[in-house]
Design a protein around this motif. Structure first.
Motif, short mmCIF file in Angstrom:
data_model
loop_
_atom_site.label_atom_id
_atom_site.label_comp_id
_atom_site.label_asym_id
_atom_site.label_seq_id
_atom_site.Cartn_x
_atom_site.Cartn_y
_atom_site.Cartn_z
N UNK A 1 0.84 -1.21 0.00
CA UNK A 1 0.00 0.00 0.00
C UNK A 1 0.87 1.26 0.00
N UNK A 2 1.95 1.26 0.80
CA UNK A 2 2.87 2.40 0.81
C UNK A 2 3.50 2.59 -0.56
N UNK A 3 3.94 1.50 -1.17
CA UNK A 3 4.54 1.58 -2.50
C UNK A 3 3.54 2.11 -3.52
N UNK A 4 2.32 1.61 -3.46
CA UNK A 4 1.29 2.08 -4.39
C UNK A 4 1.04 3.57 -4.23
N UNK A 5 0.98 4.03 -3.00
CA UNK A 5 0.77 5.45 -2.73
C UNK A 5 1.93 6.27 -3.26
N UNK A 6 3.15 5.79 -3.01
CA UNK A 6 4.33 6.51 -3.47
C UNK A 6 4.35 6.58 -4.99
N UNK A 7 4.12 5.47 -5.65
CA UNK A 7 4.15 5.47 -7.12
C UNK A 7 3.05 6.33 -7.70
N UNK A 8 1.91 6.38 -7.05
CA UNK A 8 0.82 7.24 -7.52
C UNK A 8 1.24 8.72 -7.40
N UNK A 9 1.86 9.09 -6.26
CA UNK A 9 2.34 10.46 -6.07
C UNK A 9 3.44 10.79 -7.09
N UNK A 10 4.35 9.85 -7.27
CA UNK A 10 5.43 10.02 -8.24
C UNK A 10 4.85 10.24 -9.64
N UNK A 11 3.89 9.43 -10.01
CA UNK A 11 3.28 9.52 -11.33
C UNK A 11 2.57 10.86 -11.52
N UNK A 12 1.86 11.31 -10.49
CA UNK A 12 1.16 12.59 -10.59
C UNK A 12 2.14 13.75 -10.74
N UNK A 13 3.22 13.75 -9.94
CA UNK A 13 4.22 14.81 -10.05
C UNK A 13 4.90 14.78 -11.42
N UNK A 14 5.29 13.61 -11.84
CA UNK A 14 5.96 13.46 -13.13
C UNK A 14 5.06 13.93 -14.27
N UNK A 15 3.80 13.50 -14.24
CA UNK A 15 2.85 13.88 -15.28
C UNK A 15 2.65 15.39 -15.31
N UNK A 16 2.45 16.00 -14.16
CA UNK A 16 2.24 17.44 -14.10
C UNK A 16 3.47 18.18 -14.61
N UNK A 17 4.64 17.75 -14.19
CA UNK A 17 5.87 18.43 -14.59
C UNK A 17 6.04 18.45 -16.10
N UNK A 18 5.74 17.34 -16.75
CA UNK A 18 5.99 17.25 -18.19
C UNK A 18 4.80 17.62 -19.06
N UNK A 19 3.59 17.65 -18.52
CA UNK A 19 2.42 17.87 -19.37
C UNK A 19 1.66 19.15 -19.10
N UNK A 20 1.90 19.81 -18.00
CA UNK A 20 1.21 21.07 -17.71
C UNK A 20 1.68 22.13 -18.72
N UNK A 21 0.75 22.75 -19.45
CA UNK A 21 1.14 23.75 -20.47
C UNK A 21 1.97 24.91 -19.91
N UNK A 22 1.66 25.35 -18.70
CA UNK A 22 2.43 26.43 -18.10
C UNK A 22 3.86 25.99 -17.82
N UNK A 23 4.03 24.76 -17.37
CA UNK A 23 5.37 24.27 -17.07
C UNK A 23 6.18 24.09 -18.35
N UNK A 24 5.51 23.74 -19.42
CA UNK A 24 6.20 23.62 -20.71
C UNK A 24 6.80 24.97 -21.10
N UNK A 25 6.02 26.04 -20.92
CA UNK A 25 6.51 27.39 -21.22
C UNK A 25 7.67 27.76 -20.33
N UNK A 26 7.54 27.53 -19.04
CA UNK A 26 8.59 27.92 -18.10
C UNK A 26 9.86 27.12 -18.36
N UNK A 27 9.74 25.84 -18.63
CA UNK A 27 10.94 25.06 -18.94
C UNK A 27 11.64 25.62 -20.18
N UNK A 28 10.85 26.10 -21.15
CA UNK A 28 11.45 26.71 -22.33
C UNK A 28 12.19 27.99 -21.96
N UNK A 29 11.62 28.81 -21.08
CA UNK A 29 12.32 30.03 -20.66
C UNK A 29 13.64 29.70 -20.01
N UNK A 30 13.67 28.62 -19.26
CA UNK A 30 14.88 28.24 -18.53
C UNK A 30 15.92 27.61 -19.45
#
Length: 174
Positions: free
Chosen positions: A33-62
C-alpha cells in the motif's frame, strides 16, 4: 478428555505458527500500500511536470535562449515595481510562480523519500534549479531571489541571502 486435550494442543501449535505468518502477510500488504501510494504520487508529479502547459513554457524560458529573451523584459519590469506590468505580463509571471511552487513541493516530497533517492534524482529537478540559477538567466534568477529566497522560501541551492550553496543534485549521492 485425552482427545480434547490433544485437539487443544494442536490448535495452540497452529495458532503459534499462524500468528507469524499472518503478521508477515499484514506487513507485506502494508508495504505494498505504501509503495502504491508513493508510485501514484510520483506519477502525478511526473505527469504534471511534463504535461502542464504552463510548465512547458517555463521550462522553455529556462532552457532556451530565444524563449528567455521573449520573457526577460517582463521579469525586468516586475523588479521595478508592481505597477509596471500589464495583466498579460502578470499571467506570464504567474506561470513561473506556479513552476517554482511545484519545485518546492517536489523537493519536499523528495526529502521524505530517502529510500527512493535514485529514482527521485532521475526526475532531474536539479537540472532546472541549476539552470534557473545560471548567469545566462539573470532576470529570472533575480526575480526568484527577490520574491522567494529573501522572503524565506528556499529551494535547494540557495541560502537565505540569495547566494548559491549547492542544490538539488542530479545524482543520488548528494
Amino acid at each position: 478428555m485425552d482427545a480434547i486435550d490433544f485437539f487443544i494442543k494442536i490448535l495452540a501449535s497452529l495458532a503459534g505458527i499462524a500468528a507469524p505468518v499472518i503478521a508477515w502477510f499484514v506487513f507485506n500488504l502494508n508495504r505494498q500500500k505504501r509503495d502504491d501510494t508513493w508510485f501514484r504520487a510520483f506519477d502525478e508529479l511526473h505527469d504534471k511536470f511534463w504535461n502542464d502547459p504552463d510548465f512547458i513554457s517555463v521550462r522553455a524560458w529556462i532552457a532556451n535562449d530565444a524563449a528567455y529573451e521573449r520573457i526577460e523584459e517582463i521579469f525586468k519590469l516586475r523588479q521595478n515595481g508592481r505597477g509596471n506590468i500589464t495583466t498579460d505580463q502578470y499571467t506570464q509571471l504567474e506561470r513561473f510562480d506556479r513552476f517554482l511552487n511545484f519545485l518546492l513541493r517536489a523537493n519536499a516530497v523528495g526529502e521524505r523519500l530517502r529510500d527512493r533517492r535514485t529514482l527521485w534524482a532521475n526526475l532531474n529537478f536539479g537540472y532546472w534549479v541549476t539552470e534557473m540559477k545560471s548567469s545566462a538567466r539573470p532576470k529570472l534568477r533575480d526575480y526568484f531571489i527577490e520574491h522567494y529566497v529573501k522572503r524565506g522560501v528556499i529551494l535547494p541551492g540557495y541560502s537565505q541571502d540569495g547566494s548559491r550553496n549547492g542544490g538539488l543534485s542530479d545524482s543520488p549521492e548528494s
